[in-house]
Design a protein around this motif. Structure first.
Motif, PDB file in Angstrom:
ATOM      1  N   ARG A  94       0.516  -1.411   0.027  1.00  0.00           N
ATOM      2  CA  ARG A  94       0.007  -0.081  -0.064  1.00  0.00           C
ATOM      3  C   ARG A  94       0.743   1.270  -0.097  1.00  0.00           C
ATOM      4  O   ARG A  94       0.112   2.339  -0.040  1.00  0.00           O
ATOM      5  CB  ARG A  94      -0.754   0.037   1.317  1.00  0.00           C
ATOM      6  N   SER A  95       2.134   1.190   0.285  1.00  0.00           N
ATOM      7  CA  SER A  95       2.960   2.281   0.318  1.00  0.00           C
ATOM      8  C   SER A  95       3.451   2.815  -1.072  1.00  0.00           C
ATOM      9  O   SER A  95       4.152   1.906  -1.546  1.00  0.00           O
ATOM     10  CB  SER A  95       4.142   2.083   1.265  1.00  0.00           C
ATOM     11  N   PRO A  96       3.289   3.956  -1.312  1.00  0.00           N
ATOM     12  CA  PRO A  96       4.106   4.376  -2.711  1.00  0.00           C
ATOM     13  C   PRO A  96       5.495   4.173  -2.655  1.00  0.00           C
ATOM     14  O   PRO A  96       6.037   4.347  -3.777  1.00  0.00           O
ATOM     15  CB  PRO A  96       3.183   5.700  -2.949  1.00  0.00           C
ATOM     16  N   LEU A  97       5.938   4.602  -1.646  1.00  0.00           N
ATOM     17  CA  LEU A  97       7.529   4.820  -1.295  1.00  0.00           C
ATOM     18  C   LEU A  97       7.956   3.107  -1.256  1.00  0.00           C
ATOM     19  O   LEU A  97       9.396   3.005  -0.950  1.00  0.00           O
ATOM     20  CB  LEU A  97       8.078   5.624  -0.429  1.00  0.00           C
ATOM     21  N   ARG A  98       7.374   2.408  -1.160  1.00  0.00           N
ATOM     22  CA  ARG A  98       8.143   0.570  -0.816  1.00  0.00           C
ATOM     23  C   ARG A  98       9.142   0.524  -2.025  1.00  0.00           C
ATOM     24  O   ARG A  98       9.113   0.791  -3.249  1.00  0.00           O
ATOM     25  CB  ARG A  98       6.696  -0.199  -1.022  1.00  0.00           C
ATOM     26  N   GLY A  99      10.141  -0.065  -1.325  1.00  0.00           N
ATOM     27  CA  GLY A  99      11.248  -0.521  -2.152  1.00  0.00           C
ATOM     28  C   GLY A  99      12.101   0.615  -2.606  1.00  0.00           C
ATOM     29  O   GLY A  99      13.260   0.302  -3.224  1.00  0.00           O
ATOM     30  N   HIS A 100      12.001   1.914  -2.230  1.00  0.00           N
ATOM     31  CA  HIS A 100      12.753   2.864  -2.367  1.00  0.00           C
ATOM     32  C   HIS A 100      14.143   2.705  -1.425  1.00  0.00           C
ATOM     33  O   HIS A 100      13.835   2.127  -0.160  1.00  0.00           O
ATOM     34  CB  HIS A 100      12.393   4.285  -2.285  1.00  0.00           C
ATOM     35  N   HIS A 101      14.928   3.457  -1.389  1.00  0.00           N
ATOM     36  CA  HIS A 101      16.272   3.370  -0.420  1.00  0.00           C
ATOM     37  C   HIS A 101      15.992   4.508   0.532  1.00  0.00           C
ATOM     38  O   HIS A 101      15.644   5.563   0.058  1.00  0.00           O
ATOM     39  CB  HIS A 101      17.587   3.488  -1.296  1.00  0.00           C
ATOM     40  N   LEU A 102      16.062   3.969   1.644  1.00  0.00           N
ATOM     41  CA  LEU A 102      16.456   4.856   2.876  1.00  0.00           C
ATOM     42  C   LEU A 102      17.484   5.944   2.600  1.00  0.00           C
ATOM     43  O   LEU A 102      18.814   5.269   2.665  1.00  0.00           O
ATOM     44  CB  LEU A 102      16.210   4.475   4.037  1.00  0.00           C
ATOM     45  N   PRO A 103      17.682   6.951   2.637  1.00  0.00           N
ATOM     46  CA  PRO A 103      18.807   7.715   2.551  1.00  0.00           C
ATOM     47  C   PRO A 103      19.880   7.592   3.675  1.00  0.00           C
ATOM     48  O   PRO A 103      19.243   7.270   4.936  1.00  0.00           O
ATOM     49  CB  PRO A 103      18.508   9.222   2.803  1.00  0.00           C
ATOM     50  N   GLN A 104      20.979   7.702   3.361  1.00  0.00           N
ATOM     51  CA  GLN A 104      22.149   7.434   4.400  1.00  0.00           C
ATOM     52  C   GLN A 104      22.890   8.667   5.005  1.00  0.00           C
ATOM     53  O   GLN A 104      23.418   9.022   4.095  1.00  0.00           O
ATOM     54  CB  GLN A 104      23.209   6.428   3.840  1.00  0.00           C
ATOM     55  N   PHE A 105      22.301   9.322   6.207  1.00  0.00           N
ATOM     56  CA  PHE A 105      22.904  10.563   6.355  1.00  0.00           C
ATOM     57  C   PHE A 105      23.936  10.392   7.474  1.00  0.00           C
ATOM     58  O   PHE A 105      23.664   9.547   8.364  1.00  0.00           O
ATOM     59  CB  PHE A 105      21.758  11.394   6.987  1.00  0.00           C
ATOM     60  N   GLY A 106      25.186  10.795   7.180  1.00  0.00           N
ATOM     61  CA  GLY A 106      26.101  10.723   8.248  1.00  0.00           C
ATOM     62  C   GLY A 106      26.260   9.364   8.173  1.00  0.00           C
ATOM     63  O   GLY A 106      26.768   8.384   7.074  1.00  0.00           O
ATOM     64  N   ARG A 107      26.776   8.730   9.296  1.00  0.00           N
ATOM     65  CA  ARG A 107      27.176   7.164   9.523  1.00  0.00           C
ATOM     66  C   ARG A 107      26.116   6.405  10.164  1.00  0.00           C
ATOM     67  O   ARG A 107      26.281   5.830  11.145  1.00  0.00           O
ATOM     68  CB  ARG A 107      28.306   7.290  10.469  1.00  0.00           C
ATOM     69  N   SER A 108      24.726   6.617   9.680  1.00  0.00           N
ATOM     70  CA  SER A 108      23.849   6.023  10.197  1.00  0.00           C
ATOM     71  C   SER A 108      23.994   4.362  10.471  1.00  0.00           C
ATOM     72  O   SER A 108      23.277   3.965  11.214  1.00  0.00           O
ATOM     73  CB  SER A 108      22.320   6.381   9.552  1.00  0.00           C
ATOM     74  N   ASP A 109      24.304   3.777   9.585  1.00  0.00           N
ATOM     75  CA  ASP A 109      24.390   2.260   9.168  1.00  0.00           C
ATOM     76  C   ASP A 109      25.453   1.983  10.550  1.00  0.00           C
ATOM     77  O   ASP A 109      25.205   0.825  11.148  1.00  0.00           O
ATOM     78  CB  ASP A 109      25.438   1.985   8.021  1.00  0.00           C
ATOM     79  N   ASP A 110      26.434   2.653  10.924  1.00  0.00           N
ATOM     80  CA  ASP A 110      27.361   2.408  11.697  1.00  0.00           C
ATOM     81  C   ASP A 110      26.509   2.441  13.131  1.00  0.00           C
ATOM     82  O   ASP A 110      26.643   1.564  13.960  1.00  0.00           O
ATOM     83  CB  ASP A 110      28.593   3.343  12.018  1.00  0.00           C
ATOM     84  N   ALA A 111      25.760   3.381  13.385  1.00  0.00           N
ATOM     85  CA  ALA A 111      24.912   3.454  14.529  1.00  0.00           C
ATOM     86  C   ALA A 111      23.937   2.423  14.763  1.00  0.00           C
ATOM     87  O   ALA A 111      23.591   1.896  15.835  1.00  0.00           O
ATOM     88  CB  ALA A 111      24.355   4.970  14.729  1.00  0.00           C
ATOM     89  N   LEU A 112      23.095   2.182  13.551  1.00  0.00           N
ATOM     90  CA  LEU A 112      21.965   1.342  13.596  1.00  0.00           C
ATOM     91  C   LEU A 112      22.205  -0.260  13.467  1.00  0.00           C
ATOM     92  O   LEU A 112      21.455  -0.858  14.233  1.00  0.00           O
ATOM     93  CB  LEU A 112      21.107   1.777  12.641  1.00  0.00           C
ATOM     94  N   GLY A 113      23.407  -0.587  12.801  1.00  0.00           N
ATOM     95  CA  GLY A 113      23.685  -1.856  12.601  1.00  0.00           C
ATOM     96  C   GLY A 113      22.668  -2.697  11.449  1.00  0.00           C
ATOM     97  O   GLY A 113      22.168  -1.636  11.102  1.00  0.00           O
ATOM     98  N   TYR A 114      22.805  -3.788  11.292  1.00  0.00           N
ATOM     99  CA  TYR A 114      22.153  -4.509  10.262  1.00  0.00           C
ATOM    100  C   TYR A 114      20.792  -4.950  10.920  1.00  0.00           C
ATOM    101  O   TYR A 114      20.586  -5.972  11.424  1.00  0.00           O
ATOM    102  CB  TYR A 114      22.853  -5.825   9.627  1.00  0.00           C
ATOM    103  N   ARG A 115      19.682  -4.166  10.910  1.00  0.00           N
ATOM    104  CA  ARG A 115      18.355  -4.384  11.324  1.00  0.00           C
ATOM    105  C   ARG A 115      17.388  -3.267  10.762  1.00  0.00           C
ATOM    106  O   ARG A 115      17.867  -2.339  10.333  1.00  0.00           O
ATOM    107  CB  ARG A 115      18.482  -4.233  13.046  1.00  0.00           C
ATOM    108  N   SER A 116      16.187  -3.594  10.977  1.00  0.00           N
ATOM    109  CA  SER A 116      15.414  -2.862  10.489  1.00  0.00           C
ATOM    110  C   SER A 116      15.402  -1.436  11.396  1.00  0.00           C
ATOM    111  O   SER A 116      15.818  -1.397  12.397  1.00  0.00           O
ATOM    112  CB  SER A 116      13.772  -3.209  10.336  1.00  0.00           C
ATOM    113  N   VAL A 117      14.876  -0.276  10.564  1.00  0.00           N
ATOM    114  CA  VAL A 117      14.687   0.741  11.395  1.00  0.00           C
ATOM    115  C   VAL A 117      13.573   1.491  10.997  1.00  0.00           C
ATOM    116  O   VAL A 117      13.113   1.795   9.891  1.00  0.00           O
ATOM    117  CB  VAL A 117      15.973   1.711  10.934  1.00  0.00           C
ATOM    118  N   LEU A 118      12.788   2.344  12.150  1.00  0.00           N
ATOM    119  CA  LEU A 118      11.728   3.135  12.085  1.00  0.00           C
ATOM    120  C   LEU A 118      12.142   4.610  12.272  1.00  0.00           C
ATOM    121  O   LEU A 118      12.732   4.949  13.352  1.00  0.00           O
ATOM    122  CB  LEU A 118      10.694   2.666  12.965  1.00  0.00           C
TER     123      LEU A 118
END
Length: 109
Positions: A13-37
């Motif tokens: 139902r989401s029109p943005l489904r499958g788009h990439h979440l932007p990567q601001f700064g070092r968000s992957d380092d802080a969040l790790g490999y898991r889902s994020v809201l």
């Protein structure tokens, strides 16, 4: 740049489904490999925190670049998979349905 995915583990139902979440700064380092809201602070209630913790979903209050990104898309939240593709995103009125769809489709260890 890859086109967004439209099927599989996404909220249809989401029109943005499958788009990439932007990567601001070092968000992957802080969040790790898991889902994020990523959500406006007003949506990050204690109940949502319990839901997220039970499903190992990181929560990130939208401020700075995240808030500007939500504003530019006209949305209040974005739920991304561990690969940072959006499961779903939308206005606050769609949050509960998106969380329910996510919860019904994920398997817990």
């Amino acid at each position: 740049v890859h086109p967004p995915i439209r099927g599989g583990f996404v909220d249809s139902r989401s029109p943005l489904r499958g788009h990439h979440l932007p990567q601001f700064g070092r968000s992957d380092d802080a969040l790790g490999y898991r889902s994020v809201l990523v959500a406006r602070e007003s949506l990050l209630t204690p109940e949502l925190g319990f839901w997220a913790k039970a499903r190992e979903v990181a929560t990130l209050p939208a401020n700075g670049e995240w808030l500007a990104w939500l504003d530019s898309k006209g949305i209040d939240f974005a739920l991304a998979r561990p690969d940072r593709l959006l499961f779903g995103a939308g206005p606050s009125s769609a949050l509960q349905a998106t969380l329910e769809q996510y919860g019904s489709r994920i398997r817990f260890a």
